[in-house]
Design an enzyme around this catalytic site. Structure first.
Site, PDB file in Angstrom:
ATOM      1  N   GLY A  15     -18.335  -5.245  -4.482  1.00  0.00           N
ATOM      2  CA  GLY A  15     -16.893  -4.795  -5.126  1.00  0.00           C
ATOM      3  C   GLY A  15     -16.037  -5.918  -4.949  1.00  0.00           C
ATOM      4  O   GLY A  15     -15.358  -5.991  -3.784  1.00  0.00           O
ATOM      5  N   SER A 133      -5.204  -0.305   4.677  1.00  0.00           N
ATOM      6  CA  SER A 133      -4.025  -0.116   3.924  1.00  0.00           C
ATOM      7  C   SER A 133      -3.341  -1.727   4.047  1.00  0.00           C
ATOM      8  O   SER A 133      -3.431  -2.452   4.651  1.00  0.00           O
ATOM      9  CB  SER A 133      -3.119   0.675   4.787  1.00  0.00           C
ATOM     10  OG  SER A 133      -1.827   0.670   3.987  1.00  0.00           O
ATOM     11  N   LYS A 188      -6.539   7.576   7.217  1.00  0.00           N
ATOM     12  CA  LYS A 188      -6.069   6.924   5.976  1.00  0.00           C
ATOM     13  C   LYS A 188      -5.230   7.839   4.941  1.00  0.00           C
ATOM     14  O   LYS A 188      -4.319   7.736   4.366  1.00  0.00           O
ATOM     15  CB  LYS A 188      -7.305   6.117   5.308  1.00  0.00           C
ATOM     16  CG  LYS A 188      -6.609   5.305   3.948  1.00  0.00           C
ATOM     17  CD  LYS A 188      -5.578   4.321   4.255  1.00  0.00           C
ATOM     18  CE  LYS A 188      -4.674   3.658   3.187  1.00  0.00           C
ATOM     19  NZ  LYS A 188      -5.037   3.740   1.795  1.00  0.00           N
ATOM     20  N   HIS A 191      -2.142   8.785   6.322  1.00  0.00           N
ATOM     21  CA  HIS A 191      -1.151   7.781   6.100  1.00  0.00           C
ATOM     22  C   HIS A 191      -0.750   7.619   4.498  1.00  0.00           C
ATOM     23  O   HIS A 191       0.533   7.683   4.357  1.00  0.00           O
ATOM     24  CB  HIS A 191      -1.997   6.560   6.137  1.00  0.00           C
ATOM     25  CG  HIS A 191      -1.442   5.379   5.902  1.00  0.00           C
ATOM     26  ND1 HIS A 191      -1.228   4.861   4.537  1.00  0.00           N
ATOM     27  CD2 HIS A 191      -0.824   4.362   6.425  1.00  0.00           C
ATOM     28  CE1 HIS A 191      -0.646   3.905   4.078  1.00  0.00           C
ATOM     29  NE2 HIS A 191      -0.261   3.330   5.457  1.00  0.00           N
ATOM     30  N   ASN A 192      -1.667   8.273   3.734  1.00  0.00           N
ATOM     31  CA  ASN A 192      -1.060   8.044   2.301  1.00  0.00           C
ATOM     32  C   ASN A 192      -0.203   9.379   2.219  1.00  0.00           C
ATOM     33  O   ASN A 192       0.951   9.041   1.104  1.00  0.00           O
ATOM     34  CB  ASN A 192      -2.278   8.213   1.547  1.00  0.00           C
ATOM     35  CG  ASN A 192      -2.948   6.850   1.198  1.00  0.00           C
ATOM     36  OD1 ASN A 192      -2.772   6.059   2.242  1.00  0.00           O
ATOM     37  ND2 ASN A 192      -3.539   6.576   0.340  1.00  0.00           N
ATOM     38  N   GLU A 195       3.032   8.451   3.128  1.00  0.00           N
ATOM     39  CA  GLU A 195       3.488   7.525   2.061  1.00  0.00           C
ATOM     40  C   GLU A 195       4.029   7.935   0.961  1.00  0.00           C
ATOM     41  O   GLU A 195       5.205   7.611   0.535  1.00  0.00           O
ATOM     42  CB  GLU A 195       2.291   6.446   1.677  1.00  0.00           C
ATOM     43  CG  GLU A 195       2.260   5.476   0.632  1.00  0.00           C
ATOM     44  CD  GLU A 195       1.124   4.958   0.417  1.00  0.00           C
ATOM     45  OE1 GLU A 195       0.508   4.244   1.022  1.00  0.00           O
ATOM     46  OE2 GLU A 195       0.583   5.093  -0.931  1.00  0.00           O
TER      47      GLU A 195
HETATM   48  C1  6PG Z   1      -2.313   1.543   0.970  1.00  0.00           C
HETATM   49  C2  6PG Z   1      -2.204   2.568  -0.231  1.00  0.00           C
HETATM   50  C3  6PG Z   1      -3.356   2.452  -1.127  1.00  0.00           C
HETATM   51  C4  6PG Z   1      -3.226   2.718  -2.740  1.00  0.00           C
HETATM   52  C5  6PG Z   1      -2.799   4.285  -2.849  1.00  0.00           C
HETATM   53  C6  6PG Z   1      -2.014   4.690  -4.117  1.00  0.00           C
HETATM   54  O1  6PG Z   1      -2.236   2.179   1.899  1.00  0.00           O
HETATM   55  O2  6PG Z   1      -2.658   0.332   0.636  1.00  0.00           O
HETATM   56  O3  6PG Z   1      -1.962   3.643   0.046  1.00  0.00           O
HETATM   57  O4  6PG Z   1      -4.493   2.957  -0.559  1.00  0.00           O
HETATM   58  O5  6PG Z   1      -1.934   2.064  -2.919  1.00  0.00           O
HETATM   59  O6  6PG Z   1      -3.739   4.785  -2.713  1.00  0.00           O
HETATM   60  O7  6PG Z   1      -2.270   5.890  -3.925  1.00  0.00           O
HETATM   61  P1  6PG Z   1      -1.845   6.834  -5.449  1.00  0.00           P
HETATM   62  O8  6PG Z   1      -2.219   6.065  -6.473  1.00  0.00           O
HETATM   63  O9  6PG Z   1      -2.226   8.016  -5.259  1.00  0.00           O
HETATM   64  O10 6PG Z   1      -0.294   6.610  -5.514  1.00  0.00           O
END
Ligand code: 6PG
Length: 472
Positions: A15, A133, A188, A191-192, A195
């Site tokens: 990828g 991330s 992760k 983490h999100n 976020e």
């Molecule tokens: C990261 C981000 C990455 C991505 C998200 C966006 O840690 O680098 O979290 O994984 O930007 O998955 O998530 P959404 O599309 O659900 O907002």
């Protein structure tokens, strides 16, 4: 670029989208020879042109790619979560041997990762999930990486990963084996979730400043710039300031004003909420953030409702100090909820997550990196079994001092009709956690009334049932 087709590459990537390409180039830059595979010739060409003199080779031919890798092979995949991961595994399986290692670095659902680990274990091919991330720039210059699975498999790639990872202030690489099984993808996911919470809190902050207090984007940006250097600073606060300064090439307006107010999502925030419900861990700030994105998506309905459901709003009273402190407390609540969920998941799934280590690798490189991660890391280092960050000795005094700002801010938001679901959920979480007695006694009584579900008493052990209804 090395022209040879011999098996010289130490690392393979499946990828070659921007994330995959950037991570591969990052590894190559640290002197490791790498190979990349993608079905699209354009992606392979992009890898070659961006590689410059670095030892990176691209392939559209799967067998040639596999042959280019030293054995035992180590292949990372950065493909969209879901079926594409299973398709990659199925197409590579016939060409791999026992001892080879596949790493899924996408945002895969953790239960899929457990299934894949189990399936591949039968073949002797190692597999683990590793959340990455930091976005495109993080992948290129230093991401935060959360690896799970077998510690022996992780040991095979630990050194190169530590080389390319972001480094915390004290030089610690922001990569670790965070636990067994699907722990990497679980960490992760949480983490999100955090976020999502912080992003929505910043959205509500912007809404209060802009729509509520009439501040211009430039004024908000300069406030955010100031906050970015304080104890609530971090990547998301920094980029918010940058976003607010950006001009639109087409109209010359502030670009943020031209962006449609419908927030999309790929699922990790929703999974965090769903799994927290399964674990019975309250994460209301994260839940509210997911719901707020769903509410934003009802654009057409909102336009109609805004004409019908109008009442006179109160007078705004701008108070940036109040807002700053309310944001700080709510951000602590977001991290606290995520950390509680992680600890519960670690117990339920036998991950063996070390909380201090997770806080440590979130200190740099990742999207939720912030000044707060320093005291959070310290709190878990001092007490690995800390029940909740809200009561951490190095955080609770500041939370307490600023808590009334959160109350004041919410009161004002209610009066001026600015929806602040994440601020409200954060306060309710803190007030709930700080309540010695909650009205669950009434809930238990009601359950026993209509369903004979029984209840416990405060004065003696046992299980009790009462015929609550008075005979009529
Ligand atoms: C990261 C981000 C990455 C991505 C998200 C966006 O840690 O680098 O979290 O994984 O930007 O998955 O998530 P959404 O599309 O659900 O907002």
């Amino acid at each position: 670029m090395i022209e040879t087709q011999e098996a010289v590459s130490e690392f393979g990537m499946v990828g070659l989208g921007v994330m995959g390409r950037n991570l591969l180039l990052n590894i190559a830059e640290h002197g490791r020879s790498v190979s990349g595979y993608d079905l699209g010739q354009d992606k392979v060409d992009a890898l070659h042109s961006e590689a410059g003199g670095k030892p990176a080779r691209g392939f559209t031919d799967l067998q040639a790619f596999v042959k280019s890798l030293k054995t035992p092979r180590c292949i990372t995949m950065l493909v969209p979560a879901g079926d594409p991961v299973d398709q990659v595994i199925a197409s590579f399986k016939p060409y791999l041997e026992p001892g080879d290692l596949l790493i899924d670095s996408g945002n895969s659902y953790y239960k899929d990762t457990d299934r894949r680990i189990e399936e591949l274990a039968k073949t002797g091919i190692g597999f683990f999930g590793m959340g990455i991330s930091g976005g495109e720039s993080g992948a290129r210059h230093g991401p935060s990486m959360m690896a799970g699975g077998s510690p022996e498999d992780y040991e095979k790639v630990r050194v190169p990963l530590e080389l390319v990872a972001a480094k915390a202030e004290d030089g610690t690489p922001c990569v670790a084996h965070v636990g067994t099984g699907s722990a990497g993808h679980y960490v992760k996911m949480v983490h999100n979730g955090i976020e999502y919470g912080i992003m929505q809190l910043l959205g509500e902050t912007y809404d209060l400043m802009h729509r509520g207090w009439g501040m211009s984007n430039a004024e908000i940006a300069s406030t955010m710039d100031e906050w970015a250097t304080s104890d609530l600073g971090g990547f998301l606060v920094e980029i918010t300031a940058e976003v607010l300064k950006k001009k639109d090439d087409i109209t010359g307006n502030d670009l943020v004003d031209m962006v449609k107010d419908e927030a999309k999502q790929k699922g990790t925030g929703k999974w965090t909420s769903q799994d927290a419900m399964d674990l019975r861990v309250p994460v209301p700030t994260i839940d509210a953030a997911v719901s707020a994105r769903d509410m934003s998506d009802l654009k057409d309905e909102r336009v109609i409702a805004s004409k019908i459901l109008q009442t006179q709003a109160g007078q705004p009273s701008k108070d940036l100090g109040l807002l700053r402190d309310a944001l700080y407390v709510s951000m602590v609540a977001s991290y606290a909820q995520g950390m509680c969920q992680l600890r519960a998941a670690s117990t339920a799934n036998k991950y063996g997550v070390k909380m201090a280590e997770v806080a440590s690798i979130w200190r740099a490189g990742c999207i939720i990196r912030s000044a707060l991660l320093k005291p959070i890391h310290q709190a878990f280092t001092e007490n690995a079994d800390l029940a909740n960050l809200l009561i951490a000795p190095n955080l609770h005094n500041t939370v307490l001092q600023r808590l009334n700002s959160l109350r004041g801010l919410i009161t004002q938001a209610i009066n001026i009709h600015i929806p602040v679901p994440c601020y409200m959920a954060s306060l309710a979480y803190i007030d709930g956690y700080a309540s010695e007695r909650l009205p669950a006694n009434l809930t238990q009584s009601q359950r026993d009334y209509f369903g004979a579900h029984t209840y416990a008493r405060i004065d003696k052990p046992g299980v009790f049932h009462t015929e609550w209804a008075e005979a009529k």
